[in-house]
Design an enzyme around this catalytic site. Structure first.
Site, PDB file in Angstrom:
ATOM      1  N   TYR A 127      17.362  80.681 -58.528  1.00 58.57           N
ATOM      2  CA  TYR A 127      16.164  80.048 -58.144  1.00 58.57           C
ATOM      3  C   TYR A 127      16.005  78.697 -57.806  1.00 58.57           C
ATOM      4  CZ  TYR A 127      11.020  78.974 -59.195  1.00 58.57           C
ATOM      5  OH  TYR A 127       9.849  78.546 -59.331  1.00 58.57           O
TER       6      TYR A 127
ATOM      7  N   ASP B  99       6.239  91.690 -46.458  1.00 59.25           N
ATOM      8  CA  ASP B  99       7.463  91.377 -47.117  1.00 59.25           C
ATOM      9  C   ASP B  99       8.176  89.977 -46.368  1.00 59.25           C
ATOM     10  OD1 ASP B  99      10.178  90.791 -48.022  1.00 59.25           O
ATOM     11  OD2 ASP B  99      10.841  93.050 -47.994  1.00 59.25           O
ATOM     12  N   VAL B 100       7.831  88.839 -46.860  1.00 59.30           N
ATOM     13  CA  VAL B 100       8.052  87.663 -46.240  1.00 59.30           C
ATOM     14  C   VAL B 100       9.718  87.672 -45.694  1.00 59.30           C
ATOM     15  CG1 VAL B 100       6.090  86.378 -47.217  1.00 59.30           C
ATOM     16  CG2 VAL B 100       8.523  86.192 -48.254  1.00 59.30           C
TER      17      VAL B 100
END
Lengths: 269, 265
Positions: free
Chosen positions: A160, A67-68
């Site tokens: 985003y 999980d970055v």
């Protein structure tokens, strides 16, 4: 996957988001060009499948689940690369999530998640490998910004595009700070690409029409992004650092995203 | 790599510097070369050097701002090799002088060579490429397209113009299967930048502004030109790639860096 065999031989690459889409194509391409690849993805089984694909065709690859957005897991990822392959020469940060909504439509939790994965995840991965690269005299980091975000805003996409704009500036900041250590840092700014991420919010017909709206007349294929990543990873890009390279079929040269281009996406929430 | 086996590459401004460095790499990857330059002796010498390495090379001299010269160079290339797959336009000139002292004649010459020249070569070669619905064009812009320098307004204006020319040309050429992109070199060790780079004071001083810690070589640029011309860049058009060792990431330029005298001196 066709590539330039030998161009990356002897190199070790870490690819986050390597289990699908652009990251998968990059992992396959790096391997085809001769690199050993640590395929990292939050979906461990997808990463394992890509690593198997590489080893089945004679390449070197290992998979890891990460999980970055979790600093500890990202450090462990770098340690795995060191343990398995002895170094890290190339980092590709392809892990990312898409989100929709204007500011009033995006709750803080959703905002935080997108920033944590797309922006902080890139920072953490770079931070985990820069020391390793510096000790080896250099390396190449390739981040993933976006044609929206790096160059233009797009409607109904606030978290985003902000995260991707942040990635572009993070890339330049990393490039300035670590040039003296021989580390080049560049960003890809992909246009709309035929990936599972886009497929999750569009029908096939919508994707086709979206592609036709590009000057080049079609969506990008993930392997076309991978070809650009392989170039940036290689010595062919020896004097390229801090660059944000649009691979978008002319999309941003045109006018960026228009409401008409994006209508199908903006309706998804 | 042998990305250009059997392809024909026309390099405008190919006699020396980054144009010649690109030509050498194309030749090494199997391309037929056509070199076009305003300096007949230099371009012939460079062509002879490549031929000595066993490469197929056509050498032509002329002025990029003269449509007839460009048309005849393109025709000669097609006559010799049957078509053109790649156009690299590297030809450019510069003159450093504050705008209040700049001669109109010099301004017009710089705009002619740097901007109109690219229009003429793109048009002539684009018509040839359109017949086969395939081709890649790489135009030399510059970091000066985005970042100002003292005493360099005409050059910078043409380079900024080229970036927008490339974006617009990409729209017109996409339907013909032709990609066009720009490369933006920073400070590269060529004749154009030699006065700065090799100045005993300004050279080392200016270098402090380049994060990579060195000036670029023509080959640094050539490698990126080949990428843009290759199928690896199949989805890139209307774009430009900065190749400057990080120069423009945070740098600003002052007149002292250029080793010039300020207007008040």
């Amino acid at each position: 996957m066709t590539g330039h065999p030998g161009r990356l031989s002897g190199k070790v690459a870490v690819v986050t988001g390597g289990g699908s889409g652009i990251g998968r194509a990059v992992a396959l391409r790096f391997a085809a060009d001769g690199a050993a690849v640590l395929v990292a993805d939050i979906a461990g089984e997808s990463a394992a499948q890509v690593a198997r694909e590489i080893t089945d065709s004679g390449g070197r690859a290992v998979a890891t689940a990460v999980d970055v957005s979790d600093p500890g897991q990202v450090e462990a990822m770098a340690a795995t690369a060191l343990a398995e392959f002895g170094s890290v020469d190339i980092l590709m940060t392809a892990a990312g999530v898409l989100s929709f909504g204007s500011a009033t439509e995006t709750d803080p939790q959703a905002w935080n998640r997108v920033i944590a994965i797309n922006l902080t995840g890139t920072f953490l991965a770079a931070r985990a490998v820069i020391g390793i690269m510096a000790k080896r005299g250099g390396g190449s980091i390739i981040t993933v910004s976006s044609s929206t975000g790096a160059h233009d805003a797009s409607p109904g996409n606030v978290a985003y595009v902000t995260s991707k704009g942040g990635v572009a500036m993070l890339t330049k900041a990393l490039a300035i700070d670590h040039a003296a250590e021989g580390i080049r840092v560049n960003a890809l700014a992909p246009g709309p690409t035929a990936t599972p991420m886009l497929g999750s919010v569009m029908t096939e017909d919508e994707m086709r029409r979206f592609g036709e709206a590009m000057p080049i007349g079609r969506l990008a294929r993930p392997d076309e992004l991978a070809a650009a990543a392989a170039f940036l990873a290689s010595d062919d890009a020896s004097y390229v650092t801090g660059a944000v390279i649009a691979v978008d079929g002319g999309q941003t040269a045109k006018v960026g995203m228009t409401l008409a281009d994006l209508g199908t996406i903006a309706r998804q929430k | 790599m042998n990305r250009f086996e059997g392809k024909t590459v026309l390099v405008v401004g190919g006699a020396q510097g980054m144009g010649l460095a690109s030509a050498k790499r194309f030749a090494a990857e199997g391309a037929n070369l056509a070199l076009f330059d305003i300096e007949p002796d230099t371009v012939e010498a460079s062509a002879a050097g490549l031929r000595a390495g066993g490469h197929q090379v056509e050498s032509m001299s002329g002025d990029v701002c003269v449509a007839a010269d460009v048309e005849s160079a393109v025709a000669a290339t097609v006559a010799r090799f049957g078509g053109i797959d790649v156009l690299v336009h590297a030809a450019a000139i510069v003159e450093l002088k504050p705008i209040l002292e700049f001669e109109e004649k010099s301004w017009r010459r710089i705009v002619d060579v740097n901007l109109t020249g690219v229009f003429l070569t793109t048009r002539a070669v684009g018509r040839v490429m359109a017949q086969r619905r395939n081709g890649a064009i790489v135009v030399f812009a510059s970091t000066n397209a985005f970042f100002a320098e003292e005493s360099n307004a005409p050059y910078s204006a043409t380079k900024g113009g080229l970036v927008m020319f490339v974006r617009n040309a990409a729209m017109d050429l996409a339907r013909h299967g032709i990609r066009i992109n720009a490369i933006d070199p920073g400070i590269i060790d060529t004749r154009l930048s030699a006065a700065l780079i090799h100045d005993p004071v300004a050279g080392p001083d200016y270098l402090k502004r380049i994060p990579a810690g060195r000036y670029g070589t023509p080959d640094d640029i050539a490698k990126v030109v080949l990428f843009l011309a290759s199928d690896d860049a199949a989805y890139m058009t209307g774009e430009d790639v900065i190749v400057d060792g990080g120069l423009t990431l945070g740098a600003t330029l002052g007149i002292d860096d250029l080793g010039l005298e300020g207007p008040g001196d």
